[in-house]
Motif scaffolding. Structure first.
Motif, PDB file in Angstrom:
ATOM      1  N   VAL A   1     -12.567  10.963   2.437  1.00 15.90           N
ATOM      2  CA  VAL A   1     -11.483  10.142   1.904  1.00 15.90           C
ATOM      3  C   VAL A   1     -12.054   8.776   1.548  1.00 15.90           C
ATOM      4  CG1 VAL A   1      -9.233   9.093   2.380  1.00 15.90           C
ATOM      5  CG2 VAL A   1      -9.769  11.355   3.283  1.00 15.90           C
ATOM      6  N   GLU A   2     -11.753   8.323   0.322  1.00 10.27           N
ATOM      7  CA  GLU A   2     -12.257   7.043  -0.156  1.00 10.27           C
ATOM      8  C   GLU A   2     -11.112   6.211  -0.696  1.00 10.27           C
ATOM      9  OE1 GLU A   2     -15.000   8.097  -3.176  1.00 10.27           O
ATOM     10  OE2 GLU A   2     -16.533   8.886  -1.800  1.00 10.27           O
ATOM     11  N   PHE A   3     -11.277   4.885  -0.572  1.00 10.57           N
ATOM     12  CA  PHE A   3     -10.321   3.987  -1.214  1.00 10.57           C
ATOM     13  C   PHE A   3     -10.862   3.625  -2.580  1.00 10.57           C
ATOM     14  CE2 PHE A   3      -9.029  -0.322  -2.379  1.00 10.57           C
ATOM     15  CZ  PHE A   3      -7.655  -0.161  -2.407  1.00 10.57           C
ATOM     16  N   ALA A   4     -10.018   3.752  -3.601  1.00 11.41           N
ATOM     17  CA  ALA A   4     -10.418   3.432  -4.968  1.00 11.41           C
ATOM     18  C   ALA A   4      -9.487   2.376  -5.532  1.00 11.41           C
ATOM     19  CB  ALA A   4     -10.384   4.687  -5.847  1.00 11.41           C
ATOM     20  N   GLU A   5     -10.063   1.449  -6.286  1.00 11.54           N
ATOM     21  CA  GLU A   5      -9.235   0.471  -6.978  1.00 11.54           C
ATOM     22  C   GLU A   5      -8.349   1.190  -7.992  1.00 11.54           C
ATOM     23  OE1 GLU A   5      -9.020  -2.609  -6.202  1.00 11.54           O
ATOM     24  OE2 GLU A   5     -10.740  -2.785  -4.844  1.00 11.54           O
ATOM     25  N   ALA A   6      -7.248   0.536  -8.358  1.00 13.17           N
ATOM     26  CA  ALA A   6      -6.303   1.161  -9.286  1.00 13.17           C
ATOM     27  C   ALA A   6      -6.963   1.502 -10.618  1.00 13.17           C
ATOM     28  CB  ALA A   6      -5.107   0.238  -9.510  1.00 13.17           C
ATOM     29  N   THR A   7      -7.937   0.680 -11.039  1.00 13.13           N
ATOM     30  CA  THR A   7      -8.605   0.933 -12.323  1.00 13.13           C
ATOM     31  C   THR A   7      -9.617   2.068 -12.237  1.00 13.13           C
ATOM     32  OG1 THR A   7     -10.207  -0.795 -11.760  1.00 13.13           O
ATOM     33  CG2 THR A   7      -8.309  -1.444 -13.100  1.00 13.13           C
TER      34      THR A   7
ATOM     35  N   ILE B   1      -4.807  12.727  -4.717  1.00 11.98           N
ATOM     36  CA  ILE B   1      -4.643  11.305  -4.975  1.00 11.98           C
ATOM     37  C   ILE B   1      -3.348  10.842  -4.319  1.00 11.98           C
ATOM     38  CG2 ILE B   1      -4.561   9.501  -6.724  1.00 11.98           C
ATOM     39  CD1 ILE B   1      -7.112  11.148  -6.838  1.00 11.98           C
ATOM     40  N   ALA B   2      -3.445   9.805  -3.475  1.00 12.17           N
ATOM     41  CA  ALA B   2      -2.263   9.194  -2.863  1.00 12.17           C
ATOM     42  C   ALA B   2      -2.245   7.729  -3.273  1.00 12.17           C
ATOM     43  CB  ALA B   2      -2.297   9.332  -1.342  1.00 12.17           C
ATOM     44  N   ALA B   3      -1.220   7.336  -4.018  1.00 11.60           N
ATOM     45  CA  ALA B   3      -1.139   5.969  -4.520  1.00 11.60           C
ATOM     46  C   ALA B   3      -0.923   4.996  -3.368  1.00 11.60           C
ATOM     47  CB  ALA B   3      -0.010   5.846  -5.534  1.00 11.60           C
ATOM     48  N   VAL B   4      -1.643   3.879  -3.424  1.00  6.12           N
ATOM     49  CA  VAL B   4      -1.448   2.768  -2.499  1.00  6.12           C
ATOM     50  C   VAL B   4      -0.677   1.714  -3.279  1.00  6.12           C
ATOM     51  CG1 VAL B   4      -2.556   1.022  -1.087  1.00  6.12           C
ATOM     52  CG2 VAL B   4      -3.552   3.305  -1.241  1.00  6.12           C
ATOM     53  N   ALA B   5       0.611   1.587  -2.993  1.00  5.87           N
ATOM     54  CA  ALA B   5       1.468   0.741  -3.812  1.00  5.87           C
ATOM     55  C   ALA B   5       2.351  -0.125  -2.932  1.00  5.87           C
ATOM     56  CB  ALA B   5       2.329   1.603  -4.741  1.00  5.87           C
ATOM     57  N   ALA B   6       2.762  -1.257  -3.520  1.00  4.69           N
ATOM     58  CA  ALA B   6       3.727  -2.145  -2.893  1.00  4.69           C
ATOM     59  C   ALA B   6       4.816  -2.395  -3.925  1.00  4.69           C
ATOM     60  CB  ALA B   6       3.070  -3.453  -2.461  1.00  4.69           C
ATOM     61  N   GLY B   7       5.946  -1.672  -3.791  1.00  5.61           N
ATOM     62  CA  GLY B   7       6.962  -1.755  -4.826  1.00  5.61           C
ATOM     63  C   GLY B   7       6.455  -1.105  -6.099  1.00  5.61           C
ATOM     64  N   ASP B   8       6.505  -1.865  -7.177  1.00  8.07           N
ATOM     65  CA  ASP B   8       6.017  -1.362  -8.463  1.00  8.07           C
ATOM     66  C   ASP B   8       4.555  -1.714  -8.701  1.00  8.07           C
ATOM     67  OD1 ASP B   8       8.479  -0.293  -9.050  1.00  8.07           O
ATOM     68  OD2 ASP B   8       9.206  -2.124 -10.021  1.00  8.07           O
ATOM     69  N   GLU B   9       3.939  -2.402  -7.767  1.00  5.23           N
ATOM     70  CA  GLU B   9       2.555  -2.848  -7.948  1.00  5.23           C
ATOM     71  C   GLU B   9       1.588  -1.815  -7.362  1.00  5.23           C
ATOM     72  OE1 GLU B   9      -0.412  -6.609  -6.871  1.00  5.23           O
ATOM     73  OE2 GLU B   9       1.622  -6.483  -6.027  1.00  5.23           O
ATOM     74  N   LEU B  10       0.656  -1.375  -8.179  1.00  5.05           N
ATOM     75  CA  LEU B  10      -0.381  -0.454  -7.722  1.00  5.05           C
ATOM     76  C   LEU B  10      -1.548  -1.257  -7.160  1.00  5.05           C
ATOM     77  CD1 LEU B  10      -0.467   2.316 -10.475  1.00  5.05           C
ATOM     78  CD2 LEU B  10       0.043   2.622  -8.069  1.00  5.05           C
ATOM     79  N   LEU B  11      -1.861  -0.991  -5.907  1.00  2.00           N
ATOM     80  CA  LEU B  11      -2.957  -1.700  -5.251  1.00  2.00           C
ATOM     81  C   LEU B  11      -4.240  -0.878  -5.239  1.00  2.00           C
ATOM     82  CD1 LEU B  11      -0.944  -3.038  -2.181  1.00  2.00           C
ATOM     83  CD2 LEU B  11      -1.367  -4.188  -4.357  1.00  2.00           C
ATOM     84  N   GLY B  12      -4.129   0.426  -5.498  1.00  2.00           N
ATOM     85  CA  GLY B  12      -5.293   1.307  -5.457  1.00  2.00           C
ATOM     86  C   GLY B  12      -4.864   2.713  -5.117  1.00  2.00           C
ATOM     87  N   ALA B  13      -5.773   3.484  -4.525  1.00  2.00           N
ATOM     88  CA  ALA B  13      -5.461   4.874  -4.170  1.00  2.00           C
ATOM     89  C   ALA B  13      -6.398   5.338  -3.074  1.00  2.00           C
ATOM     90  CB  ALA B  13      -5.582   5.791  -5.389  1.00  2.00           C
ATOM     91  N   LEU B  14      -5.880   6.254  -2.238  1.00  2.00           N
ATOM     92  CA  LEU B  14      -6.737   7.000  -1.315  1.00  2.00           C
ATOM     93  C   LEU B  14      -7.036   8.340  -1.972  1.00  2.00           C
ATOM     94  CD1 LEU B  14      -5.383   6.441   2.311  1.00  2.00           C
ATOM     95  CD2 LEU B  14      -7.352   5.405   1.204  1.00  2.00           C
TER      96      LEU B  14
END
Length: 662
Positions: free
Chosen positions: A315-321, A345-358
């Motif tokens: 499992v890796e953390f990836a930036e949204a881009t 892919i599991a989105a790491v989000a805060a509200g509508d803001e994408l912070l990255g993904a696991l």
């Protein structure tokens, strides 16, 4: 047949030394009229054989009384024979029923038990064919299950609707039915398919009894002959007994099947319980690990490592881009992890803001529980990122407030300033440079310009935090206070900072730096004066067309004297001719005097040798030494101008009047 032949066939052979008991003339001494019939009973002769003694008596002309006595004895013997035959038949029937019950008690294969029932029914009733049909509740008809003695394939595959044919009538009415001649019997409904099957099999007489479970008919047991025949009541009862056993066998098999199904269900439930228990334990383990990570201040990569161990994958953390855009957007919209090729892919989000993904790598098969674990880890990651952002923003504000206090030259206690800086891991007693940074390029509107400034401030704050410095937004740009490493220069720091900030905000950033300053708390205006110098360098870079570059006053030569707030004359002299001054001091030479005369004589070696009263070779040797100390380009117009200014400032600092220069 002759009488002698009949006698030899029916009369038992005489025993040596014994009287002939079968002879009809035998008197009381040798036995009565029943004697020949007892012998017939003893050897189980056929019913026709019981006529022979009477026929023999008549042929021999015995008396009427004797013949009458033989007739009475024959009738009694036939009754006894019939009773014995009935008992033997009932014994065989009971034995067959007992064997069937035994088969039922040890039921393993329902088809084998049903075949045994049909075979025994056919054997005991002496029919050509026996067969058993079962009701099909789903289709509302009855079908052949077991046949014995059947030779017609079409008959063996018959299906009878309720009320069709004799079997359909039995299944519908739950009563036994018998027909002596099937095709002439109109009590039941004949159909083409059934009649064709019966005709193919050649059946004429048919007996059918219902298979009952409680009050419900589940099938029919048949016995049939290919000739006309009358089935006796005892035969109907016997077939009914077999039908009861068949029904019991079917019921037992159904119960066994239900029991096996229930046991299988229990086993599956037990396995599910075990799996769920393991899942709960694993989920608890995940919860404990993630909670521990949060409590001890772990980062997103620590979360990824913990989940990798639980899911037995990478499992890796990836930036949204860096994450696959369609899968990332789908996961954010659905709120669940989604599969992307062999990854999840599991989105790491805060509200509508994408912070990255696991991203779970190379794990296409993922059960719902593990999927939920990945989603929970993504949620924890978003919380960590938000907490880190909040902490960073708070720290940035604190750093900005401290730098604002230093820039505003407020009269504050130096000890308190040092303590505030120490909490931010900054050392105000170290050597620092003040840098003024500004974003280049024009914005489309005020909102875009404000957003660009915020991005510049965020990047500068991050740089200051990692370099143990301070940063604040000011005058439409950003000001940084960064420590200088040993051997580092303010100009090099300015250039690196311009590159770093430009890369971070994806736009050119111009950076001007002050000369090194220390300590920062010596005078209230120290940082403010250094900032003013950095801004002058920034403005000079933009005026010279060097936007997006970084520089300090030391990079501008004698112009740096105009830009520097403290007018660092000694520094300028040292940077320009310091090596020549040091060489003269060490060796006692006159390189500075030679340089001064050389420039005064219009850079002519011939005139210089006259001015110094030395040989021209001496002048050439001295100038060659100067070139090695100052560099090959020391006579270029720009360098020559700076060297002449440095010579004059050095002379003025030494108190030597121009007239005494030689």
């Amino acid at each position: 047949m002759s009488r002698d032949h009949v006698q030899s066939a029916e009369r038992p052979a005489p025993v040596a030394g014994a009287p002939d008991r079968a002879h009809p003339d035998a008197g009381p001494a040798t036995g009565g009229a029943e004697t020949p019939f007892l012998e017939l009973l003893a050897r189980g002769a056929s019913a026709e054989a019981y006529e022979q003694p009477v026929l023999l008596a008549r042929a021999e002309g015995l008396s009427t009384e004797r013949i009458t006595a033989l007739q009475r004895a024959k009738v009694l013997a036939l009754r006894v024979r019939a009773e014995l035959e009935g008992r033997r038949r009932r014994e065989a029937e009971l034995s067959a029923l007992f064997e069937t019950a035994h088969d039922l008690a040890g039921l393993r294969d329902l088809d084998a038990v049903l075949r045994a029932i049909v075979q025994r029914a056919r054997s005991l009733l002496g029919t050509d064919v026996a067969y058993l049909s079962l009701n099909d509740p789903a289709r509302g008809d009855t079908y052949m299950r077991v046949t014995e003695g059947s030779v017609a394939a079409r008959f063996q595959q018959l299906r009878l609707g309720m009320g069709e044919g004799l079997g359909g009538l039995v299944a519908q009415t739950a009563r036994p039915y018998v027909t002596d001649d099937y095709f002439r019997d109109d009590r039941f409904r004949h159909t083409h398919s059934i009649d064709t099957g019966v005709r193919d099999e050649g059946l004429v007489a048919i007996l059918g009894v219902p298979l009952m479970l409680g009050h419900h008919v589940i099938g029919v047991l048949f016995a049939a002959d290919r000739r006309a025949r009358v089935f006796e009541r005892e035969q109907t009862a016997l077939l009914g007994s077999f039908a009861a056993l068949a029904a019991a066998a079917i019921d037992t098999a159904n119960l066994l099947a239900e029991t096996r199904s229930a046991l299988a269900g229990l086993e599956r439930a037990n396995e599910i319980i075990k799996d769920r228990s393991a899942v709960i334990e694993r989920a608890s383990d995940v919860h404990d690990r993630l909670a521990e990570l949060v409590l001890r201040g772990g980062g997103v990569h620590d979360v990824a490592a913990a989940v990798s161990q639980v899911l037995d994958g990478t499992v890796e953390f990836a930036e949204a881009t860096a994450a696959p855009a369609p899968a990332l957007e789908s996961s954010r919209a659905e709120g669940h992890a989604v599969r992307h090729r062999d990854d999840w892919i599991a989105a790491v989000a805060a509200g509508d803001e994408l912070l990255g993904a696991l991203v779970l790598r190379g794990h296409p098969g993922l059960d719902p529980v593990d999927q939920r674990t990945l989603e929970r880890a993504a949620m924890v990651t978003s919380l960590l990122l938000l907490a880190r952002r909040s902490a960073a923003e708070a720290e940035q504000r604190v750093r900005g407030e401290l730098l604002d206090d230093l820039l505003d030259a407020r009269d504050r206690d130096p000890r308190l300033l040092r303590e505030r800086a120490a909490r931010l891991h900054a050392d105000l007693d170290a050597t620092h440079a003040v840098l003024a940074a500004r974003l280049e390029g024009s914005a489309a509107d005020a909102d875009e310009e404000a957003d660009a400034r915020r991005r510049l401030w965020a990047a500068a704050s991050h740089l200051a935090a990692t370099r143990q410095g301070l940063a604040a937004a000011r005058d439409g740009g950003t000001v940084l206070l960064l420590p200088l490493a040993p051997g580092d220069t303010a100009a090099d720091l300015a250039r690196r900072t311009a590159r770093h900030l430009g890369t971070a905000v994806h736009a050119p950033v111009t950076v001007g730096a002050s000369a090194p300053v220390e300590p920062l708390t010596a005078r209230p205006d120290t940082v403010a004066a250094a900032y003013a110098e950095a801004r002058r360098c920034l403005d000079a870079l933009r005026l010279l067309g060097r936007s997006g570059d970084g520089s300090a006053a030391e990079d501008f030569g004698f112009l740096g004297l105009l830009l520097a707030g403290e007018r660092d004359i000694a520094g300028f002299v040292g940077r320009t001719i310091g090596q020549v001054v040091a060489y003269d001091e060490r060796r006692g030479t006159e390189l500075l005097r030679t340089l001064d005369a050389y420039f005064a004589c219009g850079m002519s070696p011939a005139r210089t040798k006259d001015e110094l009263h030395v040989h021209v070779n001496t002048v050439a040797q001295r100038l060659e030494r100067v070139g090695r100390l100052l560099g090959d380009d020391w006579q270029s117009p720009a360098r020559a101008l700076e060297i002449q200014l440095a010579l004059r400032l050095h002379r003025l600092a030494a108190g030597t009047p121009p007239s005494a220069r030689h």
